[in-house]
Each structure stands twice: as structure tokens, then as C-alpha cells.
Design a protein around this motif. Structure first.
Motif, PDB file in Angstrom:
ATOM      1  N   GLN A  15      -4.207   3.968  -0.516  1.00  7.23           N
ATOM      2  CA  GLN A  15      -3.780   3.492  -1.559  1.00  7.23           C
ATOM      3  C   GLN A  15      -4.719   2.499  -2.494  1.00  7.23           C
ATOM      4  O   GLN A  15      -4.938   2.858  -3.493  1.00  7.23           O
ATOM      5  CB  GLN A  15      -2.459   2.957  -1.522  1.00  7.23           C
ATOM      6  CG  GLN A  15      -1.318   3.967  -1.251  1.00  7.23           C
ATOM      7  CD  GLN A  15       0.236   3.326  -0.907  1.00  7.23           C
ATOM      8  OE1 GLN A  15       0.121   1.913  -0.521  1.00  7.23           O
ATOM      9  NE2 GLN A  15       1.101   3.766  -1.188  1.00  7.23           N
ATOM     10  N   ARG A  16      -5.376   1.824  -1.534  1.00  8.47           N
ATOM     11  CA  ARG A  16      -6.369   0.720  -2.193  1.00  8.47           C
ATOM     12  C   ARG A  16      -7.662   1.725  -2.250  1.00  8.47           C
ATOM     13  O   ARG A  16      -8.140   1.371  -3.565  1.00  8.47           O
ATOM     14  CB  ARG A  16      -6.918  -0.255  -0.853  1.00  8.47           C
ATOM     15  CG  ARG A  16      -5.733  -1.208  -0.588  1.00  8.47           C
ATOM     16  CD  ARG A  16      -6.312  -2.282   0.593  1.00  8.47           C
ATOM     17  NE  ARG A  16      -5.230  -2.837   1.084  1.00  8.47           N
ATOM     18  CZ  ARG A  16      -5.159  -4.101   1.702  1.00  8.47           C
ATOM     19  NH1 ARG A  16      -6.440  -4.514   1.998  1.00  8.47           N
ATOM     20  NH2 ARG A  16      -4.114  -4.649   2.365  1.00  8.47           N
ATOM     21  N   ARG A  48      -7.611   4.519  -3.659  1.00  4.65           N
ATOM     22  CA  ARG A  48      -7.072   5.258  -4.867  1.00  4.65           C
ATOM     23  C   ARG A  48      -7.307   4.436  -6.059  1.00  4.65           C
ATOM     24  O   ARG A  48      -7.898   4.680  -7.150  1.00  4.65           O
ATOM     25  CB  ARG A  48      -5.780   5.678  -4.902  1.00  4.65           C
ATOM     26  CG  ARG A  48      -6.039   7.046  -3.644  1.00  4.65           C
ATOM     27  CD  ARG A  48      -4.094   7.492  -3.578  1.00  4.65           C
ATOM     28  NE  ARG A  48      -4.129   8.582  -2.669  1.00  4.65           N
ATOM     29  CZ  ARG A  48      -4.069   9.794  -2.796  1.00  4.65           C
ATOM     30  NH1 ARG A  48      -4.348  10.345  -4.155  1.00  4.65           N
ATOM     31  NH2 ARG A  48      -3.879  10.798  -1.902  1.00  4.65           N
ATOM     32  N   VAL A  49      -6.989   3.061  -5.784  1.00  9.39           N
ATOM     33  CA  VAL A  49      -7.173   2.089  -6.714  1.00  9.39           C
ATOM     34  C   VAL A  49      -8.537   1.770  -7.253  1.00  9.39           C
ATOM     35  O   VAL A  49      -9.191   1.694  -8.349  1.00  9.39           O
ATOM     36  CB  VAL A  49      -6.442   0.602  -6.529  1.00  9.39           C
ATOM     37  CG1 VAL A  49      -6.888  -0.592  -7.344  1.00  9.39           C
ATOM     38  CG2 VAL A  49      -5.018   0.828  -6.187  1.00  9.39           C
ATOM     39  N   PHE A  99       2.635   1.150  -9.372  1.00  8.58           N
ATOM     40  CA  PHE A  99       1.802   0.454  -8.397  1.00  8.58           C
ATOM     41  C   PHE A  99       1.078  -0.755  -9.346  1.00  8.58           C
ATOM     42  O   PHE A  99       0.439  -1.534  -8.435  1.00  8.58           O
ATOM     43  CB  PHE A  99       0.899   1.470  -7.990  1.00  8.58           C
ATOM     44  CG  PHE A  99       1.486   2.059  -6.587  1.00  8.58           C
ATOM     45  CD1 PHE A  99       0.982   1.787  -5.636  1.00  8.58           C
ATOM     46  CD2 PHE A  99       2.242   3.268  -7.103  1.00  8.58           C
ATOM     47  CE1 PHE A  99       1.666   2.626  -4.060  1.00  8.58           C
ATOM     48  CE2 PHE A  99       2.756   4.130  -5.695  1.00  8.58           C
ATOM     49  CZ  PHE A  99       2.568   3.855  -4.859  1.00  8.58           C
ATOM     50  N   LEU A 143      -0.522  -2.575  -0.090  1.00 14.30           N
ATOM     51  CA  LEU A 143      -0.984  -1.091  -0.154  1.00 14.30           C
ATOM     52  C   LEU A 143      -1.611  -0.862   1.040  1.00 14.30           C
ATOM     53  O   LEU A 143      -2.034  -1.432   1.742  1.00 14.30           O
ATOM     54  CB  LEU A 143      -2.113  -0.914  -1.391  1.00 14.30           C
ATOM     55  CG  LEU A 143      -1.650  -1.327  -2.732  1.00 14.30           C
ATOM     56  CD1 LEU A 143      -2.704  -1.122  -3.673  1.00 14.30           C
ATOM     57  CD2 LEU A 143      -0.202  -0.651  -3.312  1.00 14.30           C
ATOM     58  N   SER A 144      -1.428   0.361   1.392  1.00 13.71           N
ATOM     59  CA  SER A 144      -2.288   0.847   2.566  1.00 13.71           C
ATOM     60  C   SER A 144      -3.745   1.193   2.216  1.00 13.71           C
ATOM     61  O   SER A 144      -4.254   1.040   0.935  1.00 13.71           O
ATOM     62  CB  SER A 144      -1.472   2.364   2.795  1.00 13.71           C
ATOM     63  OG  SER A 144      -2.006   3.369   2.015  1.00 13.71           O
ATOM     64  N   LEU A 150      -1.041   7.669  -7.694  1.00 12.53           N
ATOM     65  CA  LEU A 150      -0.289   6.647  -7.523  1.00 12.53           C
ATOM     66  C   LEU A 150       1.049   6.292  -8.287  1.00 12.53           C
ATOM     67  O   LEU A 150       2.182   6.171  -7.817  1.00 12.53           O
ATOM     68  CB  LEU A 150      -1.121   5.315  -7.648  1.00 12.53           C
ATOM     69  CG  LEU A 150      -2.150   5.329  -6.398  1.00 12.53           C
ATOM     70  CD1 LEU A 150      -2.907   3.882  -6.597  1.00 12.53           C
ATOM     71  CD2 LEU A 150      -1.396   5.238  -4.996  1.00 12.53           C
ATOM     72  N   LEU A 188      -3.864   5.252 -13.100  1.00 11.10           N
ATOM     73  CA  LEU A 188      -2.896   5.436 -11.933  1.00 11.10           C
ATOM     74  C   LEU A 188      -2.435   6.679 -11.571  1.00 11.10           C
ATOM     75  O   LEU A 188      -2.253   7.154 -10.410  1.00 11.10           O
ATOM     76  CB  LEU A 188      -1.981   4.178 -11.616  1.00 11.10           C
ATOM     77  CG  LEU A 188      -2.498   2.531 -11.943  1.00 11.10           C
ATOM     78  CD1 LEU A 188      -1.328   1.796 -11.719  1.00 11.10           C
ATOM     79  CD2 LEU A 188      -3.083   2.606 -10.261  1.00 11.10           C
TER      80      LEU A 188
END
Length: 331
Positions: A151-152, A154-155, A139, A147-148, A135, A130
Motif C-alpha cells: 500500500q505504501r 501504491r501511495v 486511504f 499501511l502495508s 486504494l 488513490l
């Protein structure tokens, strides 16, 4: 690092005879630490190619080799072991995460399945992943709906990196994101490739994005590659009319500097269940000749070029004429 040879994929037509020719003999290669951009309209076979490269689907014929290992011949544990080395980042960050799992659980599941970490070691590795994508460890306690979109995604990148792959397939990785977030994700991908020594296959219909991240570019049309080479020669000096049309469609910051192509391209991509004879692009090509309607052009290298190949009768004829003009007198 990754090689596809003569990949063919046919899908049977539901409730009738015949097949849809999704891929028609695609051959590509991606070097160590290189980004190959694949660009084309919707329906040209880009996502089908990605599924075959990661063995989410089996090819009708042809093979895929990852670092010298033929993935198309592998089954069971042998295939699972090789899948560590090639991962995929999907287009839709809203659909690619399990809504019932917290972010930390989703990343930990990957580590457990591949037996890479457990217990405290797994928790520590989740935090590292992360942090790697910008992030932070807190998170890990959140659900995807908290999450935006950026951000999703990025996951999703962290999940793909969890198994320390050699190759990432990026299937339209920013097309579902807000414009303001796209640059952040693209820059993150560029940094990760440099820091981790990854190879990328970047699939997009956005020529500007492909230009930004790619070392080489392959242009696809109706299930085949029609032009391939380093990004500058393909996108700054396109030789196939279809590639020229894609480049001309990119909005210019200064319209006075735009270079419109000599002829525009209209119409829709032909039905892949009933592809046209000859060159598949000839029904839409304003430069089509008799040979284009009768003969399917081969993907051939351009003279005096470094790896620039094009499948076009008109381009081949132009090169031949130019060579004749440049030939010394008496030769």
C-alpha cells in the motif's frame, strides 16, 4: 523521450586521493511509451544513473535530455518546471514517505508545490490518484505506519503520477516487498503505462522482472553499458558473458529445461576506485583473451541485428568468424 549521452559520474574518495568512477560514459535512449530495463549486480551504477537522470545529482560530464530539453543546463524555476515531466519511484516504501503526514497531505503537498490544484480541487485530485492506484479515497486519512508495504508503494506511485509526468524512473520498485505483493505492483505499473502513455526506466537486479516489463534491456557492469537491445535478443540470446551469467542465474521452473552457460562467473565486482585495465569484466570472465586485458571494448552493433549492441572482444570475434563461414565461396 529521454536521452543520456556520455554520462560520467566521479565521487571523490573521503580522506584520501583519487575518485570512485561510478559511471564511465553511459549513453541510453528511451522512446515515447517505451520501457527500458536496466539490469546488473549491486554496485554497477544503476541507482547513480537514476539520480543523474532526474537531476538529484549533477553529472561530472555528459548530458541528459528530456523531450529535447537539456536538463543538465537548467537551474532554479526552469529545472523545477521540467521536473514535473520526470518522476522517480524509490526502492524503499518505508523510507520514501514522510511519517508525519497523512497520505492525503503527502499527495496534496505535491499538487501545491507545483501549483496544480488547491482547495476542493486538490482534495478531489487526491481521491482520483488513490483510486487510480487501487486504494480508494478513504486511504487519504491514514498515516504511512498504518499501511502495508504494498500500500505504501501504491501511495508512492500516486505521488509520482500527481504531476502527470512523461517518464517514470522505477528504482528497484518491488525488491523491498513480499513476493506475494510484487506481482500486484508490477501489473499495476504495466496497466498505468498502457493507460497513461508513460515511458519507464525500470532498474533492477532481477532479470525475471526486467523480462516481464521491458521493451528493451540495457545491461550494466562497473559503471558502463556492456549490452543493450530488445529484451528478447538480449535475454534469450545474450552475447556478453556477463549477460549470459545473469540470465543463467534465474531459477528455472523446470530444471531439466535450464540452459547452463559454458563457463561460470565467479568473484566480486572490481573496486570502482581502481578499475582494471582493458575490459572491466576480464578479471571475472572465463573467456578472457589478451585483447580483453589490454583494450577496452567499444559498444558496437551486431551485424544483421536490430539495435542489439555489445561491448565484448570475444563476441566481436565470434561474429567475425561466423560471417567468414557464411560468406559465399570465391568472395
Amino acid at each position: 523521450m529521454l536521452t543520456a549521452t556520455d554520462l560520467v559520474k566521479d565521487y571523490p574518495v573521503r580522506g584520501g586521493d583519487g575518485v570512485v568512477h561510478a559511471l564511465a560514459g553511459v549513453s541510453l535512449a528511451v522512446g515515447d511509451g517505451e520501457t527500458l530495463g536496466i539490469v546488473g549486480e549491486s554496485g554497477c551504477g544503476k541507482s547513480t544513473l537514476a539520480k543523474l537522470l532526474v537531476r538529484l545529482e549533477d553529472p561530472t560530464s555528459g548530458r541528459v535530455e528530456l523531450d529535447g530539453v537539456d536538463l543538465t543546463e537548467l537551474r532554479g524555476p526552469a529545472l523545477r518546471q521540467q521536473r514535473r515531466h520526470i518522476q522517480m519511484l524509490f526502492q524503499d516504501p518505508y523510507a520514501s514517505l514522510n511519517p508525519r503526514l497523512r497520505v492525503g497531505q503527502a499527495l496534496g503537498e505535491v499538487l501545491s508545490v507545483h501549483r496544480l490544484a488547491d482547495g476542493r480541487q486538490r482534495e478531489r485530485r487526491v481521491g482520483e490518484l488513490l483510486e487510480m492506484v487501487g486504494l480508494g479515497a478513504p486511504f487519504g486519512a491514514r498515516y504511512p505506519h498504518e499501511l502495508s508495504g504494498g500500500q505504501r508503494q501504491r501511495v508512492g506511485i500516486a505521488r509520482a503520477l500527481a504531476v502527470e509526468p512523461k517518464v517514470l524512473l522505477l528504482d528497484e520498485p518491488v525488491s523491498a516487498l513480499d513476493v506475494s505483493v510484487r506481482a500486484e505492483i508490477m501489473n499495476l505499473l504495466v496497466d498505468l503505462r498502457r493507460d497513461l502513455g508513460l515511458s519507464y526506466v525500470f532498474i533492477s537486479h532481477d532479470v525475471a522482472m526486467v523480462r516481464h516489463i521491458s521493451d528493451r534491456v540495457a545491461v550494466m557492469y562497473l559503471g558502463r553499458v556492456v549490452e543493450v537491445g530488445d529484451w528478447k535478443s538480449v535475454l534469450d540470446n545474450p552475447r556478453h558473458p556477463y549477460t549470459a551469467a545473469l540470465c543463467a542465474a534465474v531459477p528455472a521452473p523446470n530444471p531439466e529445461l535450464s540452459q547452463p552457460i559454458e563457463a561460470t562467473v565467479s568473484g566480486e565486482v572490481p573496486n570502482p576506485a581502481a578499475p582494471p585495465s582493458g575490459c572491466p569484466f576480464h578479471p571475472r570472465c572465463p573467456l578472457a583473451q589478451d585483447d580483453c586485458r589490454r583494450l577496452d571494448p567499444a559498444l558496437l552493433p551486431l551485424p544483421l541485428s536490430s539495435g542489439h549492441q555489445v561491448a565484448c572482444h570475444v563476441a566481436a570475434e565470434q561474429v567475425s568468424d561466423r560471417s567468414a563461414q557464411l560468406a559465399p565461396s570465391g568472395s
